[in-house]
Design a protein around this motif. Structure first.
Motif, mmCIF file in Angstrom:
data_model
loop_
_atom_site.group_PDB
_atom_site.id
_atom_site.type_symbol
_atom_site.label_atom_id
_atom_site.label_comp_id
_atom_site.label_asym_id
_atom_site.label_seq_id
_atom_site.Cartn_x
_atom_site.Cartn_y
_atom_site.Cartn_z
ATOM 1 N N MET A 170 0.847 -1.201 0.000
ATOM 2 C CA MET A 170 0.000 0.000 0.000
ATOM 3 C C MET A 170 0.874 1.239 0.000
ATOM 4 O O MET A 170 1.779 1.365 0.817
ATOM 5 N N ILE A 171 0.629 2.131 -0.937
ATOM 6 C CA ILE A 171 1.422 3.355 -1.038
ATOM 7 C C ILE A 171 0.698 4.458 -0.283
ATOM 8 O O ILE A 171 -0.472 4.703 -0.533
ATOM 9 N N PRO A 172 1.364 5.123 0.672
ATOM 10 C CA PRO A 172 0.669 6.175 1.410
ATOM 11 C C PRO A 172 0.309 7.353 0.507
ATOM 12 O O PRO A 172 0.970 7.600 -0.498
ATOM 13 N N LEU A 173 -0.758 8.052 0.904
ATOM 14 C CA LEU A 173 -1.246 9.186 0.105
ATOM 15 C C LEU A 173 -0.174 10.247 -0.060
ATOM 16 O O LEU A 173 -0.070 10.878 -1.112
ATOM 17 N N GLU A 174 0.669 10.428 0.992
ATOM 18 C CA GLU A 174 1.717 11.462 0.899
ATOM 19 C C GLU A 174 2.605 11.258 -0.320
ATOM 20 O O GLU A 174 2.983 12.217 -0.981
ATOM 21 N N HIS A 175 2.920 9.977 -0.605
ATOM 22 C CA HIS A 175 3.864 9.733 -1.694
ATOM 23 C C HIS A 175 3.256 10.132 -3.029
ATOM 24 O O HIS A 175 3.935 10.677 -3.894
ATOM 25 N N TRP A 176 1.956 9.886 -3.188
ATOM 26 C CA TRP A 176 1.272 10.350 -4.406
ATOM 27 C C TRP A 176 1.338 11.868 -4.484
ATOM 28 O O TRP A 176 1.564 12.439 -5.549
ATOM 29 N N LEU A 177 1.117 12.521 -3.345
ATOM 30 C CA LEU A 177 1.097 13.988 -3.369
ATOM 31 C C LEU A 177 2.490 14.544 -3.630
ATOM 32 O O LEU A 177 2.634 15.540 -4.346
ATOM 33 N N TYR A 178 3.540 13.889 -3.054
ATOM 34 C CA TYR A 178 4.895 14.355 -3.333
ATOM 35 C C TYR A 178 5.204 14.197 -4.815
ATOM 36 O O TYR A 178 5.805 15.085 -5.431
ATOM 37 N N ALA A 237 -5.970 12.962 7.472
ATOM 38 C CA ALA A 237 -6.478 12.660 6.137
ATOM 39 C C ALA A 237 -5.551 11.708 5.398
ATOM 40 O O ALA A 237 -6.005 10.804 4.698
ATOM 41 N N VAL A 238 -4.218 11.891 5.568
ATOM 42 C CA VAL A 238 -3.300 11.076 4.778
ATOM 43 C C VAL A 238 -3.193 9.657 5.313
ATOM 44 O O VAL A 238 -2.619 8.803 4.664
ATOM 45 N N ARG A 239 -3.723 9.389 6.504
ATOM 46 C CA ARG A 239 -3.618 8.026 7.012
ATOM 47 C C ARG A 239 -4.798 7.164 6.576
ATOM 48 O O ARG A 239 -4.884 6.008 6.946
ATOM 49 N N ALA A 240 -5.696 7.742 5.742
ATOM 50 C CA ALA A 240 -6.809 6.950 5.240
ATOM 51 C C ALA A 240 -6.287 5.835 4.347
ATOM 52 O O ALA A 240 -5.372 6.032 3.549
ATOM 53 N N ARG A 241 -6.874 4.652 4.501
ATOM 54 C CA ARG A 241 -6.467 3.534 3.652
ATOM 55 C C ARG A 241 -7.167 3.677 2.297
ATOM 56 O O ARG A 241 -8.233 4.279 2.204
ATOM 57 N N PRO A 242 -6.566 3.121 1.223
ATOM 58 C CA PRO A 242 -7.228 3.201 -0.076
ATOM 59 C C PRO A 242 -8.604 2.539 -0.018
ATOM 60 O O PRO A 242 -8.770 1.490 0.616
ATOM 61 N N ASN A 243 -9.614 3.170 -0.621
ATOM 62 C CA ASN A 243 -10.954 2.572 -0.632
ATOM 63 C C ASN A 243 -11.065 1.597 -1.799
ATOM 64 O O ASN A 243 -10.119 1.420 -2.572
ATOM 65 N N ASP A 244 -12.223 0.982 -1.938
ATOM 66 C CA ASP A 244 -12.357 -0.044 -2.982
ATOM 67 C C ASP A 244 -13.003 0.510 -4.250
ATOM 68 O O ASP A 244 -13.621 -0.230 -5.000
ATOM 69 N N LEU A 245 -12.817 1.809 -4.470
ATOM 70 C CA LEU A 245 -13.358 2.426 -5.681
ATOM 71 C C LEU A 245 -12.609 1.911 -6.912
ATOM 72 O O LEU A 245 -11.394 1.862 -6.928
ATOM 73 N N VAL A 246 -13.371 1.506 -7.943
ATOM 74 C CA VAL A 246 -12.767 1.095 -9.206
ATOM 75 C C VAL A 246 -13.335 1.989 -10.295
ATOM 76 O O VAL A 246 -14.543 2.028 -10.505
ATOM 77 N N GLY A 247 -12.460 2.741 -10.958
ATOM 78 C CA GLY A 247 -12.916 3.740 -11.932
ATOM 79 C C GLY A 247 -13.160 3.157 -13.294
ATOM 80 O O GLY A 247 -12.481 3.486 -14.258
ATOM 81 N N THR A 248 -14.159 2.286 -13.425
ATOM 82 C CA THR A 248 -14.519 1.769 -14.746
ATOM 83 C C THR A 248 -15.384 2.799 -15.462
ATOM 84 O O THR A 248 -15.855 3.763 -14.866
ATOM 85 N N ALA A 249 -15.599 2.572 -16.764
ATOM 86 C CA ALA A 249 -16.408 3.501 -17.546
ATOM 87 C C ALA A 249 -17.812 3.591 -16.963
ATOM 88 O O ALA A 249 -18.387 4.681 -16.866
ATOM 89 N N GLY A 250 -18.368 2.451 -16.527
ATOM 90 C CA GLY A 250 -19.719 2.457 -15.976
ATOM 91 C C GLY A 250 -19.822 3.280 -14.713
ATOM 92 O O GLY A 250 -20.747 4.082 -14.540
ATOM 93 N N ALA A 251 -18.839 3.092 -13.810
ATOM 94 C CA ALA A 251 -18.865 3.821 -12.539
ATOM 95 C C ALA A 251 -18.785 5.323 -12.779
ATOM 96 O O ALA A 251 -19.482 6.104 -12.124
#
Lengths: 107, 163
Positions: free
Chosen positions: A1-9, B112-126
């Motif tokens: 998992m890549i932290p959000l900070e790295h994307w922002l950097y 805010a930056v410690r949020a884990r990635p959500n399960d959003l998938v950016g397909t054309a339909g979504a």
């Protein structure tokens, strides 16, 4: 998992490179390309933030950020088309693409 | 694996962008920029934004960069007019200030930056579900903008346009 900070950097680094290009290049086409780089850097940040949103509704996260990126790309395309035609007109009239040579507000 | 791909493509994107802004020949700049956009598209795939990655390749690397290459070749700069980066202390100072302030802002983001990635998938339909419902007015505005850009391009490129 890549932290959000790295994307922002990454996004900030790409934006800074585009900024350097706008300020340090004298060729009008390169200046335009640097503007495109800056728009693209903002797209990276938008998509990264969208991926790290916390769901507030039971249907999950809505892809708002990605829709914004879609609109940004459309605006970038329109901007590139018009700006390149202006660069062509500049070259036809003044025979230069150097932004330092184009300093008249009125012809 | 994901981390390796991220750092590899991030490095590729930054390197290609650096070469874009520093290449002397504008044609090389355009080609490096295609590489930079391709790397960015790969990064979008890592974020599960599949439609955006496709559009990035089709519109940015395909359409926009071909347009740039067309104009570069029509203008056809003499080689003595080509110059690379002109390093000016003021520009470096401005860019450095931006980078430092941006870094400070990112490190101060807090929870805010410690949020884990959500399960959003950016397909054309979504994306279409949102774009044609909540964002239908901006969508139409963008279509008007593209129409205006077409008309502006035609008017500006007339050979004997009145000054």
């Amino acid at each position: 998992m890549i932290p959000l900070e790295h994307w922002l950097y990454l996004s900030g680094m790409l934006f800074t490179l585009g900024l350097c290009g706008v300020m340090m290049r004298r060729n009008v086409i390169l200046v335009l390309m640097s503007v495109e780089i800056m728009l693209n850097a903002a797209n990276v940040a938008l998509v990264a933030f969208n991926k790290h949103l916390v769901a507030t509704s039971p249907d999950g996260v809505s892809p708002d950020g990605q829709v914004f990126v879609f609109f940004t790309i459309a605006v970038a395309a329109a901007e590139a088309a018009v700006a390149l035609v202006i660069a062509m007109a500049l070259f036809r009239r003044l025979d230069t693409v150097n932004v330092d040579d184009v300093c008249n507000l009125r012809w | 694996m994901e981390a390796v791909l991220f750092y590899a493509f991030a490095l590729l994107a930054v390197l290609c962008t650096l070469l874009t802004i520093s290449a002397k020949n504008p044609v090389y700049s355009a080609l490096w920029m295609i590489g930079s956009f391709a790397a960015t598209a790969a990064l979008f795939v890592l974020l599960d934004a599949f439609l955006i990655a496709t559009v990035e390749v089709l519109v940015y690397a395909g359409a926009i960069m071909v347009l740039f290459l067309f104009v570069i070749m029509m203008i056809n700069l003499r080689s003595e007019e080509q110059q690379g980066l002109r390093l000016s202390p003021l520009a470096i100072l401005a860019a450095g200030t931006f980078l430092v302030l941006f870094g400070r802002a990112v490190s101060d983001l807090g929870p805010a930056v410690r949020a884990r990635p959500n399960d959003l998938v950016g397909t054309a339909g979504a994306l279409a579900d949102v774009m044609f419902t909540r964002y239908v007015v901006p969508f139409e505005a963008v279509s008007m903008l593209l129409l205006a850009a077409i008309l502006g391009t035609v008017v500006l490129s007339r050979r004997n346009a009145q000054a």
